[in-house]
Design an enzyme around this catalytic site. Structure first.
Site, PDB file in Angstrom:
ATOM      1  N   HIS A   1      25.950  36.726  38.238  1.00  0.00           N
ATOM      2  CA  HIS A   1      26.351  36.812  36.835  1.00  0.00           C
ATOM      3  C   HIS A   1      25.236  36.774  35.806  1.00  0.00           C
ATOM      4  O   HIS A   1      25.533  36.700  34.608  1.00  0.00           O
ATOM      5  CB  HIS A   1      27.353  35.695  36.525  1.00  0.00           C
ATOM      6  CG  HIS A   1      28.629  35.810  37.285  1.00  0.00           C
ATOM      7  ND1 HIS A   1      29.508  36.854  37.122  1.00  0.00           N
ATOM      8  CD2 HIS A   1      29.171  35.018  38.246  1.00  0.00           C
ATOM      9  CE1 HIS A   1      30.545  36.694  37.935  1.00  0.00           C
ATOM     10  NE2 HIS A   1      30.365  35.588  38.632  1.00  0.00           N
TER      11      HIS A   1
ATOM     12  N   HIS B   1      30.327  29.018  38.272  1.00  0.00           N
ATOM     13  CA  HIS B   1      31.446  29.962  38.363  1.00  0.00           C
ATOM     14  C   HIS B   1      31.651  30.602  37.005  1.00  0.00           C
ATOM     15  O   HIS B   1      31.645  29.900  35.993  1.00  0.00           O
ATOM     16  CB  HIS B   1      32.703  29.197  38.807  1.00  0.00           C
ATOM     17  CG  HIS B   1      33.993  29.926  38.592  1.00  0.00           C
ATOM     18  ND1 HIS B   1      34.455  30.906  39.449  1.00  0.00           N
ATOM     19  CD2 HIS B   1      34.925  29.818  37.613  1.00  0.00           C
ATOM     20  CE1 HIS B   1      35.616  31.367  38.992  1.00  0.00           C
ATOM     21  NE2 HIS B   1      35.926  30.723  37.887  1.00  0.00           N
TER      22      HIS B   1
ATOM     23  N   LYS C   1      33.469  44.908  44.485  1.00  0.00           N
ATOM     24  CA  LYS C   1      34.133  43.841  43.711  1.00  0.00           C
ATOM     25  C   LYS C   1      34.829  44.469  42.510  1.00  0.00           C
ATOM     26  O   LYS C   1      34.272  45.362  41.868  1.00  0.00           O
ATOM     27  CB  LYS C   1      33.097  42.796  43.287  1.00  0.00           C
ATOM     28  CG  LYS C   1      33.718  41.561  42.659  1.00  0.00           C
ATOM     29  CD  LYS C   1      32.711  40.457  42.411  1.00  0.00           C
ATOM     30  CE  LYS C   1      33.381  39.282  41.693  1.00  0.00           C
ATOM     31  NZ  LYS C   1      32.424  38.190  41.396  1.00  0.00           N
TER      32      LYS C   1
END
Ligand code: U5P
Length: 117
Positions: free
Chosen positions: A12, A112, A39
């Site tokens: 990310h 996350h 993804k």
């Protein structure tokens, strides 16, 4: 821990993106190992690691449900799989934005990516 933080950065974080278009997504998704299988949705946060880490404390973050949301917006690019086969080569569309983001933190480090809004 550090391991999950490193994984978060791989998935990310991209300090200085080139393009922020479909070609950028196709290239970085492959480079970061997110295309076996393709993804569906993945966001890259731009800027500095320190600003992102600060979401985990009061400097740049606040509680939000089970997550933390940023007090300041980030430049982000969200890559969305075009559909069809989920086997590579994976085609992507890009959406560039300047948004508040929500992440999960563990021991003061982001681990996350949850959402942007
Ligand atoms: N995800 C993003 N950006 C989004 C939404 C989801 O990167 O805007 C990625 C995250 O890695 C997340 C995963 O862990 O998709 C699954 O998202 P969800 O189905 O739990 O919302």
């Amino acid at each position: 821990d550090e391991d999950r933080y490193t994984h978060f950065l791989t998935q990310h974080y991209d300090a200085k993106p080139k393009g922020r278009d479909g070609r950028y997504c196709e290239s970085i998704m492959k480079q970061r190992g997110l295309t076996r299988p393709c993804k569906e949705v993945n966001t890259f946060i731009h800027g500095t690691r320190n600003d992102i880490k600060a979401i985990c404390n009061d400097k740049n973050g606040e509680p939000y449900n089970n997550f933390r949301r940023s007090k300041s917006p980030f430049q982000i690019t969200t890559c969305k799989h075009k559909g069809g086969s989920n086997r590579p080569p994976c085609g992507y569309r890009a959406t560039a934005g300047f948004r508040t983001i929500a992440v999960a933190c563990e021991n003061g480090l982001p681990v996350h990516f949850d959402e942007s809004f």
